[in-house]
Motif scaffolding. Sequence first.
Motif, PDB file in Angstrom:
ATOM      1  N   GLN A 165      -8.310   5.417   1.942  1.00 41.38           N
ATOM      2  CA  GLN A 165      -7.991   4.602   0.765  1.00 41.38           C
ATOM      3  C   GLN A 165      -6.850   3.641   1.074  1.00 41.38           C
ATOM      4  O   GLN A 165      -6.899   2.470   0.713  1.00 41.38           O
ATOM      5  N   GLU A 166      -5.843   4.159   1.771  1.00 42.07           N
ATOM      6  CA  GLU A 166      -4.699   3.318   2.137  1.00 42.07           C
ATOM      7  C   GLU A 166      -5.155   2.096   2.913  1.00 42.07           C
ATOM      8  O   GLU A 166      -4.768   0.975   2.623  1.00 42.07           O
ATOM      9  N   ALA A 167      -6.001   2.344   3.912  1.00 44.81           N
ATOM     10  CA  ALA A 167      -6.454   1.235   4.756  1.00 44.81           C
ATOM     11  C   ALA A 167      -7.231   0.220   3.929  1.00 44.81           C
ATOM     12  O   ALA A 167      -7.057  -0.987   4.079  1.00 44.81           O
ATOM     13  N   ARG A 168      -8.089   0.728   3.024  1.00 45.12           N
ATOM     14  CA  ARG A 168      -8.869  -0.195   2.185  1.00 45.12           C
ATOM     15  C   ARG A 168      -7.973  -1.050   1.316  1.00 45.12           C
ATOM     16  O   ARG A 168      -8.141  -2.257   1.222  1.00 45.12           O
ATOM     17  N   VAL A 169      -7.007  -0.404   0.670  1.00 48.59           N
ATOM     18  CA  VAL A 169      -6.105  -1.142  -0.209  1.00 48.59           C
ATOM     19  C   VAL A 169      -5.323  -2.176   0.594  1.00 48.59           C
ATOM     20  O   VAL A 169      -5.164  -3.323   0.178  1.00 48.59           O
TER      21      VAL A 169
ATOM     22  N   LYS B 200       0.624   3.645  -3.271  1.00 51.59           N
ATOM     23  CA  LYS B 200       0.629   5.087  -3.063  1.00 51.59           C
ATOM     24  C   LYS B 200       1.744   5.768  -3.862  1.00 51.59           C
ATOM     25  O   LYS B 200       1.594   6.884  -4.336  1.00 51.59           O
ATOM     26  N   GLU B 201       2.852   5.064  -4.007  1.00 51.05           N
ATOM     27  CA  GLU B 201       3.989   5.667  -4.692  1.00 51.05           C
ATOM     28  C   GLU B 201       3.756   5.739  -6.199  1.00 51.05           C
ATOM     29  O   GLU B 201       4.105   6.724  -6.844  1.00 51.05           O
ATOM     30  N   TYR B 202       3.165   4.687  -6.750  1.00 51.91           N
ATOM     31  CA  TYR B 202       3.104   4.602  -8.211  1.00 51.91           C
ATOM     32  C   TYR B 202       1.700   4.689  -8.795  1.00 51.91           C
ATOM     33  O   TYR B 202       1.545   4.949  -9.977  1.00 51.91           O
ATOM     34  N   PHE B 203       0.668   4.447  -7.995  1.00 47.98           N
ATOM     35  CA  PHE B 203      -0.671   4.443  -8.583  1.00 47.98           C
ATOM     36  C   PHE B 203      -1.512   5.641  -8.159  1.00 47.98           C
ATOM     37  O   PHE B 203      -1.942   6.414  -8.997  1.00 47.98           O
ATOM     38  N   VAL B 204      -1.728   5.794  -6.875  1.00 46.47           N
ATOM     39  CA  VAL B 204      -2.559   6.913  -6.422  1.00 46.47           C
ATOM     40  C   VAL B 204      -1.747   7.743  -5.437  1.00 46.47           C
ATOM     41  O   VAL B 204      -1.733   7.485  -4.246  1.00 46.47           O
ATOM     42  N   LYS B 205      -1.057   8.713  -5.966  1.00 47.79           N
ATOM     43  CA  LYS B 205      -0.096   9.452  -5.152  1.00 47.79           C
ATOM     44  C   LYS B 205      -0.741  10.179  -3.982  1.00 47.79           C
ATOM     45  O   LYS B 205      -0.136  10.335  -2.931  1.00 47.79           O
TER      46      LYS B 205
ATOM     47  N   THR C 283       0.809  -1.210   0.000  1.00 46.17           N
ATOM     48  CA  THR C 283       0.000   0.000   0.000  1.00 46.17           C
ATOM     49  C   THR C 283       0.849   1.268   0.000  1.00 46.17           C
ATOM     50  O   THR C 283       0.651   2.169  -0.801  1.00 46.17           O
ATOM     51  N   ARG C 284       1.803   1.304   0.901  1.00 48.03           N
ATOM     52  CA  ARG C 284       2.571   2.540   1.059  1.00 48.03           C
ATOM     53  C   ARG C 284       3.594   2.748  -0.036  1.00 48.03           C
ATOM     54  O   ARG C 284       3.839   3.869  -0.457  1.00 48.03           O
TER      55      ARG C 284
END
Lengths: 549, 111
Positions: A366-370, A355-360, A350-351
């Motif tokens: 969103q992080e928790a869901r992913v 987060k780094e490459y898909f949904v900055k 996720t992190r």
Amino acid sequence: MDGIKKTELIIFIGFFLLVTVIGFYAARWRRPTDLLHLDEWGLGGRNFGSWVTWFLVGGDLYTAYTFVAVPALMFGAGAAGFFAVPYTIVLYPIFFLILIRLWSVSHVRGYVTPADFVRARFDSPTMALLIAITGIVATMPYIALQLIGIEAVLKTMGVEGEIPIVAAFAILALYTYTSGLRAPALIAFVKDILIYLTIIMAVIVIPAKLGGWDFIFGAAEEKFGSGSGILLPQTGQLQYATLALGSALALFLYPHSITAVLASRNRDVIKRNMSALPAYSLALGLLALLGFMAIAAGTEPVGGDNNTIVPALLESQFPDWFAGVAFAAIGIGALVPAAIMSIAAANLFTRNIYKEYFVKDATPRQEARVAKVSSLVVKAGALLVIIFIDPQFSIDLQLIGGVIILQTLPAVAIGLFTRWFHRWALIAGWVAGMGIGMLMLYNIQRIDPATGEVIRAHFGGSAFSLSKLGFDTPTPIYTGFVAIAVNLLVTVIATFILRAMKQPEGTDSTRLEDYFADEDDPRVQELALGIGEGERVVGAAKGGRADDR
Amino acid sequence: MADNSSGDSAERRVGGADPDHPSRERKSSLQQSKDRSKWNLLLIPAIVIPLLVPLYNRVEPTLFGWPFFYWGQLACIALGVATTSLVYQKTKTRKDPDVGWASEATERRWS
């Protein structure tokens, strides 16, 4: 095999159901304001005190596979299997010195994974990506091994086939999904009570039954040859020491160890735990000797699978009902680390990838869901490995896992003390260490000690003969040790070269005092985001500042 | 927050001296961190001794039927516990106001 052993199975299932209830209940334990935040789901609110941390880290590091495989190694190879004891002794001073800094800097900066730290410290998303991938790849087979632990127990109870394992893992996946790190933290209490109960009983009852420790060691000596059969051969000492040290260094780099440490409330909780956790090493040392007890008792592994030696011994020495308790201990012992490992891998994905490459600009929600979904994917992956690929393959992968996770040492561990290494040199070192490590492992054969036949042509173990490197000695050394030495050497040389070439070093976004920060220090993220983001502020208030002192 | 971009070169070298930094708290905190590390040295024997295999790769003296190789290594656990407990007692922050420097220094900075 004489069918299914009813009493054991009923007790086993009973405990399994108990921890399932606990697992789902855990979502409400320590009542988070909002479980949909990676700090809550993936790090249990970063607020665990000494007791919870003790059970959590203990449940995390001493896996079912350890409990099954170490005695199996003692049973099969004698003294060499006892390396697990020095391994888990040297682990804690290393944790004490190094991970405490990672806790502090992660606390201040809001890092969830070691790759988060590396990214900020060395200003290198590439190195962070490598750390994340290394972590995920090393963790997957480790999860698969937990399944092997459960499988060994089920086999001994006469339960065959894949369905029970799939069911057990599906349930585990569901409560990990809903409760996050709180589930294994709470279940670890049950696991450890059962494990300690089993060990105490085993150490008191079995030697008395068999005729004393003299007899047990005598039987082992007889099996492994007279004289030094229960000691290490002269040539085995270097491998023993380097394997112990290398494994300890690898273990604290594993994402699941770091996750469990980051979940603790403050520095003192970690330090206090480092002096209390060796209780588990004592347990492990006693447990290792079950391998010798099995020799003395003349226990035969089920279906020739050495991993069943502990369950088979317990089965033959204990009354049915207590064997059931012991099996539950091993089974639950597999669930706790498997849950933490999948959470750690999910955090990394996720992190440092999503987060780094898909949904900055992913929000904490969103992080928790992913992360929740990817924890399911990780577990499904481990399950597929077990079902469709020879279990031996995951043992090989686990062996490789230790060697590859070690290659993150310069960036993650040494990076906590100095930023001297150049970010690109770290990448070069990682590539070199990884390459050498793989090459060496590929070239290790496993040879049957009795017949001299080659059992496996490649990936036969982790002991690499120094003679292959041109040294005139029959002594082997732990592969990971050589690989990390090469890695460090390349990193240092490349740093000098890149410095001389005046390549940009990037900006360090951590500060010196971050590495000493404690619970009461403000967290940068909160201050930066606080007003705009309600969730964060609530989390911060609960995270506890001066008010709970 | 400005901190993310600042980071002068001296700051980046953790453990190194910080001669240019204007703040006095900062200097004293560095000093204290050094003091703390002296106790940490005690942890080194706890890492090194369990790895010295020739020390314990022997049968005698036995204890309750256990060869030295086995009980000696379990005894090393006591060594590990003793050193980590001592270092913990000496370096813990909760009951020792002097060591709470990190929080003070940063608190002041942020407020």
